[in-house]
Structures are given as C-alpha cells and as structure tokens.
Design an enzyme around this catalytic site. Sequence first.
Site, mmCIF file in Angstrom:
data_model
loop_
_atom_site.group_PDB
_atom_site.id
_atom_site.type_symbol
_atom_site.label_atom_id
_atom_site.label_comp_id
_atom_site.label_asym_id
_atom_site.label_seq_id
_atom_site.Cartn_x
_atom_site.Cartn_y
_atom_site.Cartn_z
ATOM 1 N N GLY A 1 21.661 58.497 7.229
ATOM 2 C CA GLY A 1 21.936 57.543 6.791
ATOM 3 C C GLY A 1 21.306 56.460 6.798
ATOM 4 O O GLY A 1 19.858 56.707 6.032
ATOM 5 N N ALA A 2 20.883 55.397 7.286
ATOM 6 C CA ALA A 2 20.570 53.933 6.816
ATOM 7 C C ALA A 2 18.771 54.506 7.813
ATOM 8 O O ALA A 2 17.828 54.052 7.434
ATOM 9 C CB ALA A 2 20.948 52.828 7.954
ATOM 10 N N GLY B 1 17.450 57.446 6.897
ATOM 11 C CA GLY B 1 16.220 57.851 6.787
ATOM 12 C C GLY B 1 16.648 59.544 6.264
ATOM 13 O O GLY B 1 18.182 59.936 6.290
ATOM 14 N N SER C 1 20.499 64.534 6.203
ATOM 15 C CA SER C 1 20.370 62.564 6.079
ATOM 16 C C SER C 1 21.012 62.350 6.802
ATOM 17 O O SER C 1 22.330 62.566 7.477
ATOM 18 C CB SER C 1 21.708 62.851 4.937
ATOM 19 O OG SER C 1 22.168 61.888 4.387
ATOM 20 N N GLY D 1 24.875 60.318 -0.622
ATOM 21 C CA GLY D 1 24.012 61.759 -0.394
ATOM 22 C C GLY D 1 23.849 61.889 -1.193
ATOM 23 O O GLY D 1 22.990 63.224 -1.765
ATOM 24 N N ASP D 2 24.214 61.629 -2.666
ATOM 25 C CA ASP D 2 24.729 62.611 -3.778
ATOM 26 C C ASP D 2 23.584 62.324 -4.400
ATOM 27 O O ASP D 2 22.301 63.210 -5.280
ATOM 28 C CB ASP D 2 25.756 62.212 -4.460
ATOM 29 C CG ASP D 2 27.575 62.855 -4.346
ATOM 30 O OD1 ASP D 2 26.938 63.887 -3.313
ATOM 31 O OD2 ASP D 2 28.262 62.026 -4.062
#
Length: 312
Positions: free
Chosen positions: A221-222, A224, A219, A250-251
Amino acid sequence: MTEVILTVTLNTALDLTYGVPALVPHTSHRVGDISERPGGKGLNVARVLSALGHETVVTGFAGGATGAVLRDLLAGLPPRDALVAVAGNTRRTIAVVDASTGDTTQLNEPGPLVTAGEWAAFLATYRKLLGEADAVALCGSLPPGIHVGAYAELVRLARTADVPVLLDTSGEPLRRGIAARPDLIKPNADELAQLTGSREPLRATRDARRRGAHGVIASLGADGMLAVTPDGTWRAAPPARVAGNPTGAGDSAVAGLLSGLVEGLSWPDRLRRAVALSTATVLAPAAGEFDRAAYEELLPRVDVEEYAPTTA
C-alpha cells in the site's frame, strides 16, 4: 522488434466510478462525476502498458449486454481485443468515491458462469497468443464455472512456451497457481497473510517464494513494495503518502513490473517504476489511468533500499 505483452482477465468487468460529495449510509446520494471504463485487473494493466508505449493484447471472457459495452469501449483504446465470447453477462464493478474524505467504496459483481466449452475455446486462444507474447500477466478473480486450478494450468502453459509469467490473484487460485512456479507473483499484504499465515512482510514474502514463485513482489500500500527475488531483496517506497482513489493502483504496479521485465531493467529500476506508477494512479480519477506528470515527478524520488541478498 516490438515486445508484445499479453494480459489475461478471466473475469472482465465494466467499471463504473461514481463521485459523491459525501457517502452517508442509509441516505440517497446525488452522483456528480461518472466514468465508465472497460475493466478487470488485466485490462487495467494493459491500458497502463499501452500508455507506456508497449504493444499489448488482452484476452479473457466477455459476454452479454455488459460485455458488448465493454468491447465497444475497448475498441477505442490501444490494447488489442482478443477476448473470448461467453453466453453469460459480463459483471459490473461500482466504485463510489467520497469527495469529502477521498475514500472509495467498491461493489463487485461475481461474473458470468463459464461453461466447459467456453473454457476450451479460451485455452485455444491463449495457446495461440502465447506464440507471439514476450511476457504474460494472469490477473484477478475467477468467474463462476472455472476450476480453482485454472491459473496453475495457465502458468504451466506459459512456462512450456518459455514466456515469463506474472500471477496476480488471491486465495486458493493463488495457492495453487504458485505451485506451478510462476516467474513473479504480486500479492498485497492481506493476500500474502492469507497465503502464508504471517503478517511480517519479509518473513511472509520469503515464505511465499519458498512455495514456488521465482520472485515475490509484495504490495504494501502506501508503504511501497517489498521484492524477494533470485537476485536479491529490495524495499521500495514512495517519497510521500498521497490521498485519492486507490482502485487500480496494484494493476499499475503490475504494468510497471512487466514493462521493466521486457525492457531488461534492473530490479531497483523495475520497483522504482512500479511504485511511481502505483502512486500516480491513486491521483488519477479512474482505474487503468495514471497522472503522467505526477509519475514523471515521482519516478526519480522513489527510494529503493537493498537488503542482504536472500538465500530463501
């Protein structure tokens, strides 16, 4: 037959979200919006899965006055409660959302001390629940008293039961858990760097896969997600950056990956769903929720690019 997805949250929490006009250190604040939710990573995953129409079961630990409030709140939601009682008090997490910037400050308590007897009771429950599960997610931190190899033990039990398992944790529990060969792990960029020593996403993700996971979904973040799997390597990115509360994003990505797995979606479609859900969660007021209109609008616009197939 309806698929059943099991989520494990060993360190459940009562999530409190406070909205303030502006967060200023060393001053008093008048709280505006307040929300209270049953929380912890696996419970957030389960609520998103339920909103997507999947049958979900949650297990882990809950205890004390805070645990009682958590279970009361959970009783009104779709996930089935299979939490195991402990004597200690379930932790609270407090998210303070600054309306002037959209930034969130998070305060996380450590959780209750879990005894050897309570861990044994959980293992008995977990083994039973694996018998009806089509996939399992192991999520979040370990409460005090739980041995650092706990997730490795749970991964091995899932694999023995032939249940696909996704591991979403960090630090030494991740390092040990990955050696038990989970089907998927989903570290963020910091967790991946801590695990591998590299901040170059593709190199670090391939390194993480070599350590034991069948597939690694990083992951970013912004930016992708980056996926290195036995079937190939993909990069998925949202169409635009969004501002909001990232707690639980993230969940929601985990929920997207698991739902895609049990539905038999291709890797690009799983990633597209995960990124759209994660982005739509940033636009929602609290963890475990997503902006459905935003999700449906974003889903077809998520860009998924395939790298050359990995040999890692």
